[in-house]
Design a protein around this motif. Structure first.
Motif, PDB file in Angstrom:
ATOM      1  N   GLU A  89       0.820  -1.216   0.000  1.00 33.98           N
ATOM      2  CA  GLU A  89       0.000   0.000   0.000  1.00 33.98           C
ATOM      3  C   GLU A  89       0.851   1.263   0.000  1.00 33.98           C
ATOM      4  O   GLU A  89       0.455   2.281  -0.557  1.00 33.98           O
ATOM      5  CB  GLU A  89      -0.898   0.041   1.249  1.00 33.98           C
ATOM      6  CG  GLU A  89      -2.205  -0.654   1.107  1.00 33.98           C
ATOM      7  CD  GLU A  89      -3.093  -0.399   2.320  1.00 33.98           C
ATOM      8  OE1 GLU A  89      -4.314  -0.389   2.114  1.00 33.98           O
ATOM      9  OE2 GLU A  89      -2.586  -0.215   3.437  1.00 33.98           O
ATOM     10  N   ASN A 100      -6.114  -0.829  -4.019  1.00 28.30           N
ATOM     11  CA  ASN A 100      -7.469  -1.212  -3.615  1.00 28.30           C
ATOM     12  C   ASN A 100      -7.505  -2.650  -3.117  1.00 28.30           C
ATOM     13  O   ASN A 100      -8.142  -2.955  -2.109  1.00 28.30           O
ATOM     14  CB  ASN A 100      -8.453  -1.036  -4.775  1.00 28.30           C
ATOM     15  CG  ASN A 100      -8.689   0.419  -5.110  1.00 28.30           C
ATOM     16  OD1 ASN A 100      -8.385   1.313  -4.320  1.00 28.30           O
ATOM     17  ND2 ASN A 100      -9.221   0.663  -6.297  1.00 28.30           N
ATOM     18  N   GLU A 101      -6.813  -3.538  -3.824  1.00 28.66           N
ATOM     19  CA  GLU A 101      -6.800  -4.951  -3.432  1.00 28.66           C
ATOM     20  C   GLU A 101      -6.078  -5.151  -2.103  1.00 28.66           C
ATOM     21  O   GLU A 101      -6.527  -5.913  -1.244  1.00 28.66           O
ATOM     22  CB  GLU A 101      -6.152  -5.810  -4.519  1.00 28.66           C
ATOM     23  CG  GLU A 101      -6.337  -7.289  -4.277  1.00 28.66           C
ATOM     24  CD  GLU A 101      -5.982  -8.124  -5.488  1.00 28.66           C
ATOM     25  OE1 GLU A 101      -5.735  -9.318  -5.274  1.00 28.66           O
ATOM     26  OE2 GLU A 101      -5.960  -7.603  -6.608  1.00 28.66           O
ATOM     27  N   SER A 103      -5.812  -2.915   0.298  1.00 28.51           N
ATOM     28  CA  SER A 103      -6.689  -2.348   1.316  1.00 28.51           C
ATOM     29  C   SER A 103      -7.844  -3.299   1.630  1.00 28.51           C
ATOM     30  O   SER A 103      -8.188  -3.514   2.797  1.00 28.51           O
ATOM     31  CB  SER A 103      -7.236  -1.006   0.846  1.00 28.51           C
ATOM     32  OG  SER A 103      -8.125  -0.481   1.779  1.00 28.51           O
ATOM     33  N   GLN A 104      -8.410  -3.880   0.602  1.00 26.29           N
ATOM     34  CA  GLN A 104      -9.516  -4.813   0.780  1.00 26.29           C
ATOM     35  C   GLN A 104      -9.054  -6.061   1.542  1.00 26.29           C
ATOM     36  O   GLN A 104      -9.741  -6.550   2.432  1.00 26.29           O
ATOM     37  CB  GLN A 104     -10.100  -5.202  -0.579  1.00 26.29           C
ATOM     38  CG  GLN A 104     -11.383  -5.983  -0.503  1.00 26.29           C
ATOM     39  CD  GLN A 104     -11.979  -6.210  -1.878  1.00 26.29           C
ATOM     40  OE1 GLN A 104     -11.252  -6.424  -2.843  1.00 26.29           O
ATOM     41  NE2 GLN A 104     -13.291  -6.167  -1.965  1.00 26.29           N
ATOM     42  N   THR A 105      -7.876  -6.556   1.230  1.00 25.25           N
ATOM     43  CA  THR A 105      -7.342  -7.729   1.915  1.00 25.25           C
ATOM     44  C   THR A 105      -7.075  -7.421   3.379  1.00 25.25           C
ATOM     45  O   THR A 105      -7.337  -8.249   4.256  1.00 25.25           O
ATOM     46  CB  THR A 105      -6.057  -8.223   1.220  1.00 25.25           C
ATOM     47  OG1 THR A 105      -6.356  -8.497  -0.154  1.00 25.25           O
ATOM     48  CG2 THR A 105      -5.521  -9.481   1.871  1.00 25.25           C
ATOM     49  N   GLN A 107      -8.749  -5.321   5.187  1.00 25.01           N
ATOM     50  CA  GLN A 107     -10.062  -5.298   5.821  1.00 25.01           C
ATOM     51  C   GLN A 107     -10.568  -6.714   6.089  1.00 25.01           C
ATOM     52  O   GLN A 107     -11.154  -6.981   7.140  1.00 25.01           O
ATOM     53  CB  GLN A 107     -11.062  -4.530   4.953  1.00 25.01           C
ATOM     54  CG  GLN A 107     -10.808  -3.050   4.905  1.00 25.01           C
ATOM     55  CD  GLN A 107     -11.734  -2.333   3.931  1.00 25.01           C
ATOM     56  OE1 GLN A 107     -12.624  -2.914   3.333  1.00 25.01           O
ATOM     57  NE2 GLN A 107     -11.514  -1.029   3.776  1.00 25.01           N
ATOM     58  N   VAL A 108     -10.325  -7.622   5.153  1.00 26.31           N
ATOM     59  CA  VAL A 108     -10.736  -9.016   5.328  1.00 26.31           C
ATOM     60  C   VAL A 108      -9.980  -9.643   6.501  1.00 26.31           C
ATOM     61  O   VAL A 108     -10.575 -10.316   7.348  1.00 26.31           O
ATOM     62  CB  VAL A 108     -10.514  -9.825   4.030  1.00 26.31           C
ATOM     63  CG1 VAL A 108     -10.647 -11.319   4.268  1.00 26.31           C
ATOM     64  CG2 VAL A 108     -11.492  -9.371   2.950  1.00 26.31           C
TER      65      VAL A 108
END
Length: 180
Positions: A89, A100-101, A103-105, A107-108
């Motif tokens: 990031e 984005n990916e 950040s999404q990971t 969050q997961v």
């Protein structure tokens, strides 16, 4: 020379490596416990001053050690994954899709951490000595300190109900195991 993430496939590869590291760490810890051959911390009371009969050894210290080791391994693997994702990031030359990916990971992984903790608390609140939960993209594994006599179908149903109520997993995606 600065690294440049050129394709989302690189981010997917990083994610795959992180997942593989978490799985391998979990399997490694499981193998150590199976091959230990000796229960650390287990004691037997031979006799007391009152002449009472000795108590049977309990498996609680070994189970507590397994659960503590499993939680520590899970935390270390997750911390490594988060570190790699944050590094991705912070790359100023990274494409927006990679950012984005990552950040999404993150969050997961954060959601997994919260859900695992909640499930562990609820399972122990139901009377089980201890448990540890490992969540992944396709399944969740729950390792439980079995009650005397082992886990029954009722125990498995109770634990599955807890996991289903706290997550989006189906009953088929939930694996329940006894700690040895």
């Amino acid at each position: 020379m600065k690294k440049r993430w050129k394709k989302p496939a690189v981010a997917a590869a990083v994610l795959l490596l992180v997942c593989a590291a978490v799985y391998m760490n979990w399997r490694y810890t499981d193998n150590i416990q199976k091959n230990a051959g000796k229960t650390l911390g287990q004691t037997t009371l031979v006799s007391s001053q009152d002449g009472e009969k000795g108590q049977e050894p309990t498996a609680a210290p070994a189970e507590d050690d397994y659960f503590a080791t499993a939680r520590l391994s899970r935390k270390q693997a997750r911390d490594n994954a988060i570190s790699m994702l944050r590094e991705a990031e912070s790359d100023e030359n990274a494409e927006q899709s990679v950012l984005n990916e990552a950040s999404q990971t993150l969050q997961v992984l954060a959601a997994y951490t919260v859900a695992e903790s909640q499930i562990e608390s609820l399972v122990t609140a139901k009377g089980y000595a201890d448990c540890v939960v490992f969540m992944g993209a396709e399944s969740v594994s729950v390792v439980v300190a079995p009650p005397e006599g082992g886990l029954t179908a009722t125990d498995a149903a109770r634990i599955k109900d807890i996991v289903i109520s706290e997550t989006d997993y189906t009953a088929e995606q939930i694996k329940i195991m006894e700690a040895n």
